[in-house]
Scaffold this active site. Structure first.
Site, PDB file in Angstrom:
ATOM      1  N   ASP A   1     -35.776 -52.982 -41.896  1.00 24.57           N
ATOM      2  CA  ASP A   1     -34.922 -54.140 -42.158  1.00 24.57           C
ATOM      3  C   ASP A   1     -34.681 -54.842 -40.835  1.00 24.57           C
ATOM      4  O   ASP A   1     -34.982 -54.297 -39.762  1.00 24.57           O
ATOM      5  CB  ASP A   1     -33.599 -53.699 -42.786  1.00 24.57           C
ATOM      6  CG  ASP A   1     -32.686 -54.869 -43.145  1.00 24.57           C
ATOM      7  OD1 ASP A   1     -33.214 -55.951 -43.473  1.00 24.57           O
ATOM      8  OD2 ASP A   1     -31.455 -54.710 -43.090  1.00 24.57           O
ATOM      9  N   SER A   2     -34.111 -56.040 -40.894  1.00 23.13           N
ATOM     10  CA  SER A   2     -33.786 -56.763 -39.675  1.00 23.13           C
ATOM     11  C   SER A   2     -32.632 -56.103 -38.930  1.00 23.13           C
ATOM     12  O   SER A   2     -32.450 -56.327 -37.735  1.00 23.13           O
ATOM     13  CB  SER A   2     -33.420 -58.213 -39.999  1.00 23.13           C
ATOM     14  OG  SER A   2     -32.290 -58.250 -40.842  1.00 23.13           O
TER      15      SER A   2
ATOM     16  N   CYS B   1     -35.547 -55.612 -46.793  1.00 21.68           N
ATOM     17  CA  CYS B   1     -34.956 -56.874 -46.354  1.00 21.68           C
ATOM     18  C   CYS B   1     -35.471 -57.955 -47.289  1.00 21.68           C
ATOM     19  O   CYS B   1     -36.691 -58.115 -47.448  1.00 21.68           O
ATOM     20  CB  CYS B   1     -35.376 -57.163 -44.916  1.00 21.68           C
ATOM     21  SG  CYS B   1     -34.974 -58.817 -44.319  1.00 21.68           S
TER      22      CYS B   1
ATOM     23  N   GLU C   1     -22.005 -57.490 -41.061  1.00 20.85           N
ATOM     24  CA  GLU C   1     -22.450 -56.829 -39.833  1.00 20.85           C
ATOM     25  C   GLU C   1     -21.277 -56.652 -38.864  1.00 20.85           C
ATOM     26  O   GLU C   1     -21.212 -55.664 -38.129  1.00 20.85           O
ATOM     27  CB  GLU C   1     -23.547 -57.655 -39.148  1.00 20.85           C
ATOM     28  CG  GLU C   1     -24.914 -57.590 -39.820  1.00 20.85           C
ATOM     29  CD  GLU C   1     -25.754 -56.427 -39.347  1.00 20.85           C
ATOM     30  OE1 GLU C   1     -25.273 -55.644 -38.500  1.00 20.85           O
ATOM     31  OE2 GLU C   1     -26.888 -56.283 -39.824  1.00 20.85           O
TER      32      GLU C   1
ATOM     33  N   CYS D   1     -29.648 -59.640 -50.849  1.00 20.95           N
ATOM     34  CA  CYS D   1     -29.584 -59.260 -49.438  1.00 20.95           C
ATOM     35  C   CYS D   1     -29.110 -57.814 -49.400  1.00 20.95           C
ATOM     36  O   CYS D   1     -28.158 -57.456 -50.113  1.00 20.95           O
ATOM     37  CB  CYS D   1     -28.613 -60.158 -48.667  1.00 20.95           C
ATOM     38  SG  CYS D   1     -28.384 -59.684 -46.932  1.00 20.95           S
TER      39      CYS D   1
ATOM     40  N   HIS E   1     -27.468 -56.277 -47.293  1.00 17.20           N
ATOM     41  CA  HIS E   1     -26.103 -56.102 -46.782  1.00 17.20           C
ATOM     42  C   HIS E   1     -25.075 -56.138 -47.923  1.00 17.20           C
ATOM     43  O   HIS E   1     -24.012 -55.522 -47.821  1.00 17.20           O
ATOM     44  CB  HIS E   1     -25.739 -57.239 -45.810  1.00 17.20           C
ATOM     45  CG  HIS E   1     -26.395 -57.155 -44.478  1.00 17.20           C
ATOM     46  ND1 HIS E   1     -27.731 -57.372 -44.299  1.00 17.20           N
ATOM     47  CD2 HIS E   1     -25.886 -56.887 -43.254  1.00 17.20           C
ATOM     48  CE1 HIS E   1     -28.020 -57.254 -43.010  1.00 17.20           C
ATOM     49  NE2 HIS E   1     -26.917 -56.963 -42.358  1.00 17.20           N
TER      50      HIS E   1
END
Length: 277
Positions: free
Chosen positions: A13-14, A76, A157, A189, A191
């Site tokens: 993932d990023s 991602c 984040e 996403c 996240h």
């Protein structure tokens, strides 16, 4: 058992959002070994060009293949949207890739009681229109309402979720008129599972809410079984690498993974530069 079945599953993932996917795969496939790479030096991917995202994804996949991974999960949505096909074409039939977009699309289009679905994600994911295009390919009559929510990933984040700040931002997005009549919402996403509870609270049961982890295990299991790659005994400790590491970042990782893990700093891009000299 074939020796290739003993190889690990790679996940990237990023940043650390993909740890929500890693957590689900480890839970559902306890005998599999995992190698995770979070490209934290370049997060978020959502505001990067498609060409850069493809370059990052190619190099990370090379790293995971060097680690002996038998299957790579692109954890991602942004990278899944713009880099999946190039990865498949670049590495040939001997390497298997799973993205987080197609399992969600297959799952939502199979639901007979859903005719109008909302999609929220990064600017790049929504701008690619990948969800709408692929949903209409499988179910032309389904109405798709897409909304870019660029503040959510950096907010998460930074550790702002399950509080008044995140509630205000989430409500501002979900009150958008384009999402008014949806019956289901896909959190596009990795996240977003961390704010799934607050999204459920906003909708009060009137809208069904799904994220990538709701669908990914079925796809991974299918590929493992189809190619005889399912492991029957864990042989190594799971490995977690990041391309940039700070103390605060390591603490935030525990929020994503729900248990303590050790992140190993691996300067992949510095290594790549030295190789090219």
């Amino acid at each position: 058992m074939k020796s290739s079945a003993r190889k690990p599953i790679g996940i990237f993932d990023s940043g650390i959002g993909g740890l929500t996917v890693a957590h689900r795969i480890i839970r559902d496939f306890p005998d599999e070994d995992i190698v995770y790479f979070g490209d934290t030096a370049h997060l978020p991917y959502g505001d990067k060009s498609e060409e850069l995202i493809r370059q990052y994804s190619l190099r990370i996949s090379e790293f995971l293949i060097e680690k002996g991974c038998k299957l790579i999960v692109i954890a991602c949505n942004t990278a899944s949207s713009v880099a999946h096909d190039e990865l498949v074409n670049s590495f040939g039939s001997g390497t298997y890739f799973v993205n987080v977009v197609d399992p969600a699309i297959n799952g939502i289009t199979a639901m007979a009681d859903v005719s109008e679905v909302g999609i929220i994600g990064t600017q790049r994911t929504i701008g690619s229109d990948v969800y709408s295009l692929r949903i209409h390919r499988l179910k032309p009559e389904m109405q798709v309402r897409s909304l870019a929510t660029p503040l959510l990933a950096p907010m998460i984040e930074a550790g702002f979720f399950n509080n008044k700040i995140s509630r205000t931002v989430i409500e501002a997005y979900l009150n958008d008129p384009s999402l008014k009549s949806i019956q289901a919402l896909i959190l596009a996403c990795t996240h977003y599972p961390l704010i799934k509870k607050q999204i459920h609270e906003f909708y009060r049961g009137y809208v069904r809410v799904f994220d990538s982890t709701d669908f990914i295990s079925k796809e991974v299991g299918m590929i493992l079984d189809l190619h005889g790659l399912r492991n029957d005994k864990k042989s190594m400790k799971n490995q977690f690498y990041v391309s940039d590491l700070t103390e605060s970042f390591e603490k935030t990782t525990r929020l994503f993974f729900r248990e303590e893990i050790v992140l190993e700093y691996y300067p992949l891009w510095e290594a790549s530069k030295s190789l090219s000299l």
